[in-house]
Design a protein around this motif. Structure first.
Motif, short mmCIF file in Angstrom:
data_model
loop_
_atom_site.label_atom_id
_atom_site.label_comp_id
_atom_site.label_asym_id
_atom_site.label_seq_id
_atom_site.Cartn_x
_atom_site.Cartn_y
_atom_site.Cartn_z
N THR A 1 0.86 -1.18 0.00
CA THR A 1 0.00 0.00 0.00
C THR A 1 0.90 1.23 0.00
O THR A 1 1.82 1.33 0.82
N THR A 2 0.67 2.14 -0.93
CA THR A 2 1.55 3.30 -1.08
C THR A 2 0.88 4.57 -0.59
O THR A 2 -0.21 4.92 -1.07
N ALA A 3 1.51 5.23 0.35
CA ALA A 3 0.97 6.51 0.84
C ALA A 3 1.09 7.55 -0.27
O ALA A 3 2.11 7.64 -0.94
N LYS A 4 0.04 8.33 -0.46
CA LYS A 4 0.02 9.29 -1.57
C LYS A 4 -0.15 10.74 -1.10
O LYS A 4 0.30 11.66 -1.76
N LYS A 5 -0.86 10.93 0.00
CA LYS A 5 -1.20 12.30 0.38
C LYS A 5 -1.47 12.34 1.88
O LYS A 5 -2.00 11.38 2.45
N LEU A 6 -1.09 13.45 2.51
CA LEU A 6 -1.43 13.62 3.92
C LEU A 6 -2.76 14.36 4.02
O LEU A 6 -3.02 15.28 3.23
N THR B 1 -8.22 21.76 9.88
CA THR B 1 -8.41 23.20 9.64
C THR B 1 -7.25 24.04 10.18
O THR B 1 -6.98 25.14 9.69
N ASN B 2 -6.53 23.54 11.17
CA ASN B 2 -5.41 24.31 11.71
C ASN B 2 -4.06 23.83 11.16
O ASN B 2 -3.02 24.09 11.75
N GLY B 3 -4.10 23.14 10.06
CA GLY B 3 -2.86 22.67 9.44
C GLY B 3 -2.32 21.39 10.06
O GLY B 3 -1.25 20.90 9.67
N GLU B 4 -3.02 20.84 11.06
CA GLU B 4 -2.52 19.62 11.68
C GLU B 4 -2.72 18.42 10.75
O GLU B 4 -3.68 18.37 9.99
N VAL B 5 -1.77 17.51 10.81
CA VAL B 5 -1.86 16.30 9.98
C VAL B 5 -2.72 15.28 10.72
O VAL B 5 -2.46 14.95 11.88
N THR B 6 -3.76 14.81 10.02
CA THR B 6 -4.72 13.92 10.69
C THR B 6 -4.84 12.55 10.03
O THR B 6 -5.57 11.70 10.51
N GLY B 7 -4.13 12.36 8.94
CA GLY B 7 -4.26 11.05 8.30
C GLY B 7 -3.52 10.97 6.98
O GLY B 7 -2.80 11.89 6.58
N VAL B 8 -3.70 9.84 6.33
CA VAL B 8 -3.00 9.54 5.07
C VAL B 8 -3.98 8.95 4.06
O VAL B 8 -4.82 8.13 4.42
N VAL B 9 -3.84 9.41 2.82
CA VAL B 9 -4.56 8.74 1.72
C VAL B 9 -3.54 7.82 1.07
O VAL B 9 -2.44 8.24 0.74
N ALA B 10 -3.92 6.56 0.91
CA ALA B 10 -2.98 5.58 0.34
C ALA B 10 -3.66 4.79 -0.77
O ALA B 10 -4.89 4.73 -0.84
N GLU B 11 -2.79 4.20 -1.61
CA GLU B 11 -3.31 3.42 -2.73
C GLU B 11 -2.91 1.96 -2.52
O GLU B 11 -1.73 1.66 -2.32
N LYS B 12 -3.91 1.08 -2.58
CA LYS B 12 -3.62 -0.34 -2.39
C LYS B 12 -3.19 -0.96 -3.72
O LYS B 12 -3.35 -0.36 -4.78
N THR C 1 -7.37 0.39 -5.38
CA THR C 1 -8.36 1.07 -4.54
C THR C 1 -7.67 2.01 -3.55
O THR C 1 -6.49 1.85 -3.22
N THR C 2 -8.44 2.97 -3.11
CA THR C 2 -7.88 4.00 -2.21
C THR C 2 -8.27 3.69 -0.76
O THR C 2 -9.35 3.18 -0.49
N LEU C 3 -7.34 4.04 0.10
CA LEU C 3 -7.55 3.79 1.52
C LEU C 3 -7.29 5.09 2.27
O LEU C 3 -6.32 5.80 1.96
N GLU C 4 -8.11 5.41 3.23
CA GLU C 4 -7.83 6.58 4.08
C GLU C 4 -7.61 6.11 5.50
O GLU C 4 -8.42 5.36 6.04
N VAL C 5 -6.53 6.54 6.08
CA VAL C 5 -6.22 6.16 7.46
C VAL C 5 -6.13 7.44 8.27
O VAL C 5 -5.40 8.36 7.89
N THR C 6 -6.86 7.51 9.37
CA THR C 6 -6.71 8.67 10.23
C THR C 6 -5.90 8.29 11.46
O THR C 6 -5.91 7.13 11.89
#
Ligand SMILES: Cc1cc2nc3c(=O)[nH]c(=O)nc-3n(C[C@H](O)[C@H](O)[C@H](O)COP(=O)(O)OP(=O)(O)OC[C@H]3O[C@@H](n4cnc5c(N)ncnc54)[C@H](O)[C@@H]3O)c2cc1C
Length: 353
Positions: free
Chosen positions: A5-10, A14-25, A29-34
């Motif tokens: 699974t490849t991470a693609k995007k953080l 709203t305050n610029g905090e990183v809350t998760g990752v969008v990844a590609e399996k 298919t796409t996976l979102e992990v918070t």
């Protein structure tokens, strides 16, 4: 643990905090992990030729993982991480001879490694692409110094070998050129010819091997030094001048230019032919791209932590050194140490929030 699974995007809040990752399996298919803490451990960008060239000036040979193409850095930068002021350093390590690959299809592994071995011996003249000598060749005795002192010339340098040296290698092996010891190559380079990897093993077929190197387009030959310069695209005056000074050093035993020890100033004979081996730099990984504090939190342009984002391993290793890798386990040492400490800090932060 989610593999293939490849991470693609953080994902940011709203305050610029990183809350998760969008990844590609693997199946597309796409996976979102918070998560409360995200750690970038994506190993840099050494496999991304364009990125290395832009950041560092030339590509070199990527000796690391093919999947490390800088995706982690791109994601983190897009989420507000600072590009460090010293961005661009690479982990240069060892010298490779361009000729080795094709020669291995034509000769035994030992024979095919003749050009490689000479690039690790201090008693051969080394010049940059212009034909200028650039170092005390004793730097080749240590892999990290060998690669880093060559890098000032760009992606490669040339090792000059004379006909009389090839003749001596053919009959007496490396003893014939008074090698002070075996070439300091990593053990995996000579694992399949360990029995022949000795100073007194005659270099059978040396003439044919070096001629094949030239025929394959992986090295150069000239009847004279001027002809070698022409064939290798060097400046004839620059090479001739460097060669004459080197001959003088051999004659007097004093290298006034680079201070090479007399023991390594060995005769190149009185006439040609001459060969030039193309010796390239092996890059084990890019170094840095994300700036971190001592908790391994990634910093933004104001050098303030981007909430939720951590970076370990090569991605943040530019905090340890700049453009010259120091070797001696410092690479893996930082990865282990930052991985452990960064993991602890990220976990503690997640629990606290
Ligand atoms: C041949 C070789 C020899 C070495 N020898 C030494 C040595 O003797 N001493 C020393 O100190 N150091 C050495 N090093 C350097 C050291 O091994 C590395 O610096 C260290 O392993 C880097 O660790 P890392 O975790 O940062 O990156 P890596 O170990 O490269 O791990 C990065 C991981 O991220 C994954 N990845 C990349 N992009 C994504 C993405 N978008 N999504 C999900 N996953 C992704 C990759 O698949 C990989 O598994 C050597 C390196 C090489 C290549």
């Amino acid at each position: 643990m989610i593999t293939e699974t490849t991470a693609k995007k953080l994902i940011t809040g709203t305050n610029g905090e990183v809350t998760g990752v969008v990844a590609e399996k693997k199946d597309g298919t796409t996976l979102e992990v918070t998560a409360k803490s995200i750690i970038m451990a994506t190993g840099g960008y050494a496999a991304n030729k364009e990125m290395v060239k832009e950041a560092f000036g030339f590509e070199g040979i990527n000796g690391g993982l093919g999947q490390n193409i800088g995706e982690g850095l791109e994601m983190a930068w897009a989420a507000g991480a600072k590009v460090p002021d010293n961005f661009g350093g690479q982990m240069l390590h060892q010298t490779l001879a361009r000729a080795t690959g094709k020669l291995k299809e034509q000769y035994t592994s030992f024979e095919a490694s003749y050009p490689l071995m000479l690039s690790y011996l201090p008693n051969f003249m080394n010049v940059g692409p212009s034909g200028a000598r650039f170092r005390d060749e004793a730097a080749t005795l240590e892999a990290v110094a060998a690669a880093n002192t060559s890098a000032f010339n760009g992606p490669y340098h040339l090792v000059i070998v004379s006909q009389s040296q090839i003749d001596a290698l053919t009959t007496q092996g490396m003893n014939g050129v008074r090698a002070p010891g075996l070439p300091g190559m990593p053990p995996e380079f000579y694992a399949d010819f360990q029995a022949q990897f000795k100073l007194d093993t005659p270099w059978k077929n040396a003439q044919q091997v070096f001629d094949s190197m030239v025929e394959n387009g992986d090295g150069y030959k000239g009847g004279t030094i001027e002809e070698l310069a022409k064939n290798a695209g060097m400046d004839a005056d620059v090479l001739k001048n460097a060669f004459n000074k080197y001959q003088e050093a051999i004659r007097t035993g004093v290298d006034t230019e680079f201070g090479k020890s007399k023991a390594y100033l060995q005769s190149m004979g009185e006439s040609g032919s001459y060969y030039a081996i193309i010796a390239e730099i092996n890059n084990l990984g890019s170094v840095g791209g994300l700036l971190v504090n001592t908790d391994f939190q990634v910093l933004n342009d104001k050098r303030v932590p981007v909430p939720g984002l951590f970076a370990v391993g090569l991605e943040s290793e530019g905090v340890l050194f700049n453009d010259t890798y120091v070797g001696n386990g410092v690479g893996i040492g930082y990865s282990f140490t930052s991985g452990r400490l960064g993991g602890e800090r990220a976990a503690a932060k997640a629990l606290a929030n």
